[in-house]
Write a protein that holds these residues in place. Sequence first.
Motif, PDB file in Angstrom:
ATOM      1  N   UNK B  71       0.944  -1.168  -0.066  1.00 17.23           N
ATOM      2  CA  UNK B  71      -0.074   0.040  -0.130  1.00 17.23           C
ATOM      3  C   UNK B  71       0.756   1.239   0.094  1.00 17.23           C
ATOM      4  N   UNK B  72       1.789   1.389   0.816  1.00 18.63           N
ATOM      5  CA  UNK B  72       2.794   2.345   0.789  1.00 18.63           C
ATOM      6  C   UNK B  72       3.343   2.768  -0.530  1.00 18.63           C
ATOM      7  N   UNK B  73       3.833   1.590  -1.279  1.00 22.29           N
ATOM      8  CA  UNK B  73       4.207   2.072  -2.620  1.00 22.29           C
ATOM      9  C   UNK B  73       3.252   2.238  -3.560  1.00 22.29           C
ATOM     10  N   UNK B  74       1.885   1.949  -3.203  1.00 18.04           N
ATOM     11  CA  UNK B  74       0.960   2.108  -4.068  1.00 18.04           C
ATOM     12  C   UNK B  74       0.404   3.601  -4.105  1.00 18.04           C
ATOM     13  N   UNK B  75      -0.008   4.040  -2.741  1.00 23.26           N
ATOM     14  CA  UNK B  75      -0.635   5.220  -2.489  1.00 23.26           C
ATOM     15  C   UNK B  75       0.399   6.335  -2.132  1.00 23.26           C
ATOM     16  N   UNK B  76       1.577   6.208  -1.528  1.00 24.58           N
ATOM     17  CA  UNK B  76       2.390   7.263  -1.172  1.00 24.58           C
ATOM     18  C   UNK B  76       3.142   7.888  -2.135  1.00 24.58           C
ATOM     19  N   UNK B  78       2.748   9.657  -4.774  1.00 26.80           N
ATOM     20  CA  UNK B  78       2.079  10.761  -5.304  1.00 26.80           C
ATOM     21  C   UNK B  78       2.142  11.956  -4.429  1.00 26.80           C
ATOM     22  N   UNK B  79       2.423  11.527  -2.970  1.00 28.18           N
ATOM     23  CA  UNK B  79       2.822  12.752  -2.120  1.00 28.18           C
ATOM     24  C   UNK B  79       4.254  13.344  -2.579  1.00 28.18           C
ATOM     25  N   UNK B  83       4.792   8.777  -9.692  1.00 33.07           N
ATOM     26  CA  UNK B  83       3.590   7.817 -10.156  1.00 33.07           C
ATOM     27  C   UNK B  83       4.195   6.467 -10.461  1.00 33.07           C
ATOM     28  N   UNK B  84       3.818   5.599  -9.801  1.00 32.89           N
ATOM     29  CA  UNK B  84       4.456   4.136 -10.084  1.00 32.89           C
ATOM     30  C   UNK B  84       3.025   3.248 -10.192  1.00 32.89           C
ATOM     31  N   UNK B 165      -4.092  -4.321  -5.464  1.00 34.89           N
ATOM     32  CA  UNK B 165      -4.073  -2.946  -5.908  1.00 34.89           C
ATOM     33  C   UNK B 165      -4.042  -2.740  -7.537  1.00 34.89           C
TER      34      UNK B 165
END
Lengths: 288, 217, 216
Positions: B71-76, B78-79, B83-84, B165
């Motif tokens: 989740x960290x790699x997916x959602x973070x 962008x902060x 974009x991954x 994800x």
Amino acid sequence: MSFRSFCKKILSISLISILCISILSACGGKTTTNTTAEQEKTENSSDNQNTLEKIKERDKLIVGVKYDLNLFGLKDPKTGKVEGFDIDIAKGLAKKILGDENKIELKEVTSKTRIPLLNNGDIDCIIATMTISEERKKEVDFSDVYFMAGQSLLVKKDSKINGISDVKKGVTVLTAKGSTSAQNIREKAPEATVLEFENYAEAFTALKAGQGDALTTDNALLLGMAKQDPNFRVVDETFTEEPYGIAVRKGDTEFVNTINEYLKEIKENGEYDKIYEKWIGDVPKNEK
Amino acid sequence: MLNFSILIDHWDMYIEGFFNTIKASVFAMIASLVAGTIIAIFRIAPFRPLNWLGTMYVEFIRNIPLMLIVFVFFFAPSALGLRINSFLAGTLGLTTYTAAFIAESIRAGIQAVPKGQMEAARSSGLTYVQTMWYIILPQAIKIVIPPLGNQFLNLVKNSSVLGVIAGLDLMYFGDLISSETFVTFDVYIFVAMFYLLLTIPLSLSVSFLERRLAKNR
Amino acid sequence: MDFIGAYSPSHIIFLLKGFSVTLLVAFISITLSFIFGIMIGVLRYTKVPVISHLLAVWVETIRNLPLLLIIFFTFFALPEIGLKLDKMAAAILALVVFESTMLSEIVRSGLNSIEKGQIEAARSSGLNYLQTLWYIILPQALRRMVPPIVSQFISLLKDTSFAVVISLPELMNHAQIINGKNINYVIPIFILVALMYFTVNYLLSLVSRRLENKYI
């Protein structure tokens, strides 16, 4: 152990376990067909009574609604209350059948779980922004239309996407599993990448995290999301018609008739307009 | 009986998912093998700050859920303005997680090589890195192979988090098919068979190697 | 990143509520999988004809499948054959099915590590097979198994986070609900959540290490 006997062993164990699952699932599969067949039988004959009588017997209406959609069915994490357009419609239905809008139990469903939950008998009906479609009519029966939506796109405020024609190759569109939105967008914009998530909340979080360029579903839901987060806007154009209906188990004719009667009543006595204005804002367009 | 038309009608989706699962597993395996070896060397290098760094990484990552890391790699990102895509985010998450376990296996393997060898090689004029590379690692690898095989097996199973994800793996497509067709039981059984096709040969190879290496010792 | 907004009291309470569900599910699952794990492990060790073969196939199948698939299966597929479970029950069932097979492998290899001579000695001193197993073999084996069993418990606690896919209201699910409100909460919330899991798991691993030093 020699290499050959090792290979033999791999082969045999693989075969045995696959066999084992097949047998297991064969039993499972059989019971599935049995139960669905039985369900159909009992529902077609009046043996199992209709759902309506069951509801009156237990003196409570059990409705499957969404918990994660602003305006239609949203659970407030602080109070634990679920509120929205669908909920008010459901409460009115409880009042119509049982005389008291509080004789109701709400159960959370998602686009993916609602049909299984209905057919398993966990809920009496689905009022969860469910589009009436031919595909679904094979699984459930629908009431008359209670809300007319259209599929649209939710994008960032400064996005260049202003309609379905802007969804081209290289554009990533997000939505939820088990919804008609995914099938529609694949038809209308076959070049776009479509990613499907467990529910709209996850899809919206992914959109906010920049994991897609647009989120697609019915405009009514998108408006709710845009209201939550002013960094996003709903594209004006709708590219499908999504008539929402209340779903009941197949063959539950008497229940459907009651629901249709109820929908007619509230549309005539102005109750429907009140609910509509409370949640959506504008007075309903030319709907019947 | 199983509804095979569900398998045949959606064959393309199963296969695409199956190959993406293999792809994610192989990428993550190679990357975590490299990262895990480096971390293991950090942990035993004769330099304290590196030891701490290695230990901190292993202890922290081993004690938090894979789901969280993915989740960290997916959602973070962008902060931070990055974009991954979901497949890459999932593979990176798997790598980060698995590297910690691989580092532990490799460290245990290296430390199983008798200490005297290091001293002997050093006194014969080899540098620390040379000794590691030519003397210690080749021996350690033999000891490490079975546990590494186990990690790879776990990796293949863990790759299913990509499904959460929208990472286009077997789990994702299986879930998609089941929610489009409203058939859950049969679809998940087919998905299970595809996973077993990968994992059973793998786990049997591991136990075969385990026995064989135990005999040679 | 918005640390102050993310760490508002109502969010912290919401996360702690989620964590209590995580711990509850983990505790129930650990207890049940421990019991079933020992049962399966011992049954396979004793080599009771048909039963131990069936169990071998069961264990080989389950431990080679992703836990995520098993969770989907217990929640979405079992109702299709008439077994309805709520989220909590489905998550616990999936965890117990999966982790008990993992534990049974630990138990079996622990039992195998006890020298066969001990069985013979115990049997010749008049104990029957079950007594030997219960009083002589199992206690020794369990002692050797403590570290791997504890690390399996740590895995289980981490694995409860997979139940996020069926929206079980555990820690991960609550974290995602907060993240959905504002994307700037994501990093602060994930840091806090990581620390919560880490604290409990690290304490468990310290306990495991102490036990290891004590017994071996």
